[in-house]
Design a protein around this motif. Structure first.
Motif, PDB file in Angstrom:
ATOM      1  N   GLU A 113     -70.521 -16.220 -48.595  1.00  0.00           N
ATOM      2  CA  GLU A 113     -69.510 -16.644 -47.629  1.00  0.00           C
ATOM      3  C   GLU A 113     -69.649 -18.115 -47.246  1.00  0.00           C
ATOM      4  N   GLN A 114     -70.879 -18.601 -47.151  1.00  0.00           N
ATOM      5  CA  GLN A 114     -71.085 -19.986 -46.748  1.00  0.00           C
ATOM      6  C   GLN A 114     -70.525 -20.962 -47.773  1.00  0.00           C
ATOM      7  N   ALA A 115     -70.630 -20.606 -49.045  1.00  0.00           N
ATOM      8  CA  ALA A 115     -70.063 -21.465 -50.090  1.00  0.00           C
ATOM      9  C   ALA A 115     -68.544 -21.546 -49.954  1.00  0.00           C
ATOM     10  N   ILE A 116     -67.918 -20.438 -49.604  1.00  0.00           N
ATOM     11  CA  ILE A 116     -66.471 -20.402 -49.388  1.00  0.00           C
ATOM     12  C   ILE A 116     -66.095 -21.291 -48.205  1.00  0.00           C
ATOM     13  N   ILE A 117     -66.871 -21.186 -47.132  1.00  0.00           N
ATOM     14  CA  ILE A 117     -66.637 -22.014 -45.945  1.00  0.00           C
ATOM     15  C   ILE A 117     -66.779 -23.491 -46.287  1.00  0.00           C
ATOM     16  N   ASP A 118     -67.845 -23.827 -47.001  1.00  0.00           N
ATOM     17  CA  ASP A 118     -68.124 -25.229 -47.334  1.00  0.00           C
ATOM     18  C   ASP A 118     -67.012 -25.871 -48.154  1.00  0.00           C
ATOM     19  N   VAL A 119     -66.359 -25.083 -48.999  1.00  0.00           N
ATOM     20  CA  VAL A 119     -65.277 -25.632 -49.820  1.00  0.00           C
ATOM     21  C   VAL A 119     -63.961 -25.652 -49.053  1.00  0.00           C
ATOM     22  N   LEU A 120     -63.522 -24.508 -48.575  1.00  0.00           N
ATOM     23  CA  LEU A 120     -62.148 -24.390 -48.072  1.00  0.00           C
ATOM     24  C   LEU A 120     -61.921 -25.010 -46.694  1.00  0.00           C
ATOM     25  N   THR A 121     -62.961 -25.108 -45.868  1.00  0.00           N
ATOM     26  CA  THR A 121     -62.759 -25.740 -44.558  1.00  0.00           C
ATOM     27  C   THR A 121     -62.970 -27.247 -44.593  1.00  0.00           C
ATOM     28  N   LYS A 122     -63.400 -27.768 -45.741  1.00  0.00           N
ATOM     29  CA  LYS A 122     -63.645 -29.198 -45.873  1.00  0.00           C
ATOM     30  C   LYS A 122     -62.678 -29.870 -46.846  1.00  0.00           C
ATOM     31  N   ARG A 123     -61.604 -29.198 -47.150  1.00  0.00           N
ATOM     32  CA  ARG A 123     -60.557 -29.756 -48.010  1.00  0.00           C
ATOM     33  C   ARG A 123     -59.228 -29.674 -47.263  1.00  0.00           C
ATOM     34  N   SER A 124     -58.353 -30.616 -47.515  1.00  0.00           N
ATOM     35  CA  SER A 124     -57.019 -30.571 -46.918  1.00  0.00           C
ATOM     36  C   SER A 124     -56.222 -29.436 -47.545  1.00  0.00           C
TER      37      SER A 124
ATOM     38  N   GLY B 222     -61.971  -8.398 -42.395  1.00  0.00           N
ATOM     39  CA  GLY B 222     -61.918  -8.668 -40.966  1.00  0.00           C
ATOM     40  C   GLY B 222     -61.344 -10.008 -40.588  1.00  0.00           C
ATOM     41  N   LYS B 223     -61.835 -10.527 -39.469  1.00  0.00           N
ATOM     42  CA  LYS B 223     -61.329 -11.801 -38.931  1.00  0.00           C
ATOM     43  C   LYS B 223     -61.641 -12.977 -39.847  1.00  0.00           C
ATOM     44  N   PHE B 224     -62.784 -12.902 -40.524  1.00  0.00           N
ATOM     45  CA  PHE B 224     -63.139 -13.970 -41.455  1.00  0.00           C
ATOM     46  C   PHE B 224     -62.128 -14.036 -42.602  1.00  0.00           C
ATOM     47  N   GLU B 225     -61.759 -12.892 -43.134  1.00  0.00           N
ATOM     48  CA  GLU B 225     -60.739 -12.851 -44.190  1.00  0.00           C
ATOM     49  C   GLU B 225     -59.416 -13.427 -43.679  1.00  0.00           C
ATOM     50  N   ARG B 226     -59.026 -13.034 -42.486  1.00  0.00           N
ATOM     51  CA  ARG B 226     -57.749 -13.495 -41.926  1.00  0.00           C
ATOM     52  C   ARG B 226     -57.723 -15.019 -41.793  1.00  0.00           C
ATOM     53  N   LEU B 227     -58.842 -15.587 -41.360  1.00  0.00           N
ATOM     54  CA  LEU B 227     -58.930 -17.039 -41.202  1.00  0.00           C
ATOM     55  C   LEU B 227     -58.880 -17.752 -42.552  1.00  0.00           C
ATOM     56  N   ILE B 228     -59.678 -17.293 -43.506  1.00  0.00           N
ATOM     57  CA  ILE B 228     -59.743 -17.954 -44.811  1.00  0.00           C
ATOM     58  C   ILE B 228     -58.409 -17.843 -45.551  1.00  0.00           C
ATOM     59  N   VAL B 229     -57.782 -16.691 -45.481  1.00  0.00           N
ATOM     60  CA  VAL B 229     -56.482 -16.518 -46.135  1.00  0.00           C
ATOM     61  C   VAL B 229     -55.427 -17.414 -45.480  1.00  0.00           C
ATOM     62  N   ALA B 230     -55.503 -17.582 -44.163  1.00  0.00           N
ATOM     63  CA  ALA B 230     -54.566 -18.471 -43.463  1.00  0.00           C
ATOM     64  C   ALA B 230     -54.658 -19.896 -43.987  1.00  0.00           C
ATOM     65  N   LEU B 231     -55.861 -20.313 -44.366  1.00  0.00           N
ATOM     66  CA  LEU B 231     -56.055 -21.667 -44.897  1.00  0.00           C
ATOM     67  C   LEU B 231     -55.371 -21.871 -46.242  1.00  0.00           C
ATOM     68  N   MET B 232     -55.106 -20.783 -46.948  1.00  0.00           N
ATOM     69  CA  MET B 232     -54.549 -20.889 -48.296  1.00  0.00           C
ATOM     70  C   MET B 232     -53.025 -20.961 -48.311  1.00  0.00           C
ATOM     71  N   TYR B 233     -52.379 -20.680 -47.196  1.00  0.00           N
ATOM     72  CA  TYR B 233     -50.923 -20.791 -47.135  1.00  0.00           C
ATOM     73  C   TYR B 233     -50.499 -22.252 -47.096  1.00  0.00           C
ATOM     74  N   LEU B 234     -49.388 -22.578 -47.728  1.00  0.00           N
ATOM     75  CA  LEU B 234     -48.751 -23.860 -47.467  1.00  0.00           C
ATOM     76  C   LEU B 234     -48.371 -23.893 -45.993  1.00  0.00           C
ATOM     77  N   PRO B 235     -48.494 -25.038 -45.316  1.00  0.00           N
ATOM     78  CA  PRO B 235     -48.250 -25.075 -43.870  1.00  0.00           C
ATOM     79  C   PRO B 235     -46.919 -24.458 -43.438  1.00  0.00           C
TER      80      PRO B 235
END
Length: 277
Positions: free
Chosen positions: A41-52, A81-94
């Motif tokens: 999970e940390q690798a996923i966080i490190d990539v997706l929360t640090k990219r536009s 859970g909530k972690f999935e919901r947050l990460i998936v939200a990041l993948m949507y076009l704004p």
């Protein structure tokens, strides 16, 4: 002044484009993080929360090209859970994310409003502002009952700069604030919606700070509100919202997230929010 506005907007964001970006190794990192038994999970966080968001879209294309899989679907299958919901939200076009959240909010209510606000113009016609203020007064305080459509038309179609002038003129006419009139003339969800428009007009950053605070205050966390506001504002003005949050509540947004969330979900939120102001 365009450069000044661009500088302010850049300073307001907490998630910026990664320099020297290459989507291919990022896609490979994500693939390895979800390959086999268990998930990093940390690798996923490190990539997706640090990219536009634009960079995340490129990562998704590379993931598909390299591994033949849809990145968002893969994330959904590996997370929960909530972690999935947050990460998936990041993948949507704004714009798709905003549309989805709006659809979810009004689903089943039969709502079909078009939303025709003028959000571009900064010009204020003093005469029109005075007329709007007089119309609002005539539609509420001056009559028995309330012409709710007049309130809706003006509040939902005029620009923010125009409305600020309308609110000034209204207070001179009615000897009370537009907020007090809305509270006395409307009720329930309509009252809440109108007051929200006024709050956003007066100070957008304070409004979002308030939304984030009450998403975590008290028993339980309103995770949908927390996720939506952090994701949607992270590339716009979250740093400015954080400053207002601290002034309004005497604590930082990140400290409250640490108190009210946990695990990978907490770590991902904190990564998106960034350092304290």
């Amino acid at each position: 002044m365009a450069w000044w506005k661009a500088w302010i907007e850049q300073e307001g964001v907490t998630v910026k484009s990664s320099s020297h970006f290459n989507p291919d190794p990022d896609a490979e990192t994500l693939y390895k993080a979800m390959k086999g038994i268990g998930t990093n999970e940390q690798a996923i966080i490190d990539v997706l929360t640090k990219r536009s968001n634009a960079q995340r879209q490129q990562i998704a294309k590379s993931f598909k090209a390299q591994f033949g899989k849809d990145l968002t679907k893969t994330l959904k299958s590996e997370l929960s859970g909530k972690f999935e919901r947050l990460i998936v939200a990041l993948m949507y076009l704004p714009y798709r994310y905003e549309a989805k959240e709006l659809h979810d909010a009004v689903k089943g209510l039969g709502t079909k409003e078009g939303g025709s606000r003028d959000d571009v113009s900064s010009f204020v016609d003093p005469g029109l502002a005075l007329q709007d203020a007089q119309d609002l007064y005539a539609a509420g305080e001056k009559i028995r009952g309330t012409d709710e459509m007049k309130f809706i038309t003006i509040l939902c179609t005029r620009s923010a700069t125009h409305l600020l002038r309308v609110f000034e003129e209204y207070e001179k006419i009615a000897n009370k604030s537009i907020e007090d009139s809305i509270k006395s003339e409307t009720h329930s969800s309509l009252e809440e919606a109108m007051l929200t428009v006024v709050k956003c007009t007066r100070n957008l950053h304070s409004y979002f700070a308030e939304r984030l605070y009450y998403a975590m205050k008290g028993a339980g966390t309103r995770d949908g509100t927390l996720i939506r506001n952090i994701v949607s504002r992270s590339e716009i003005d979250l740093n400015l919202i954080k400053c207002h949050f601290k002034k309004m509540y005497g604590k930082t947004l990140s400290s409250m997230i640490m108190e009210d969330t946990s695990g990978d979900y907490k770590n991902a939120l904190l990564s998106l929010v960034g350092s304290d102001p």
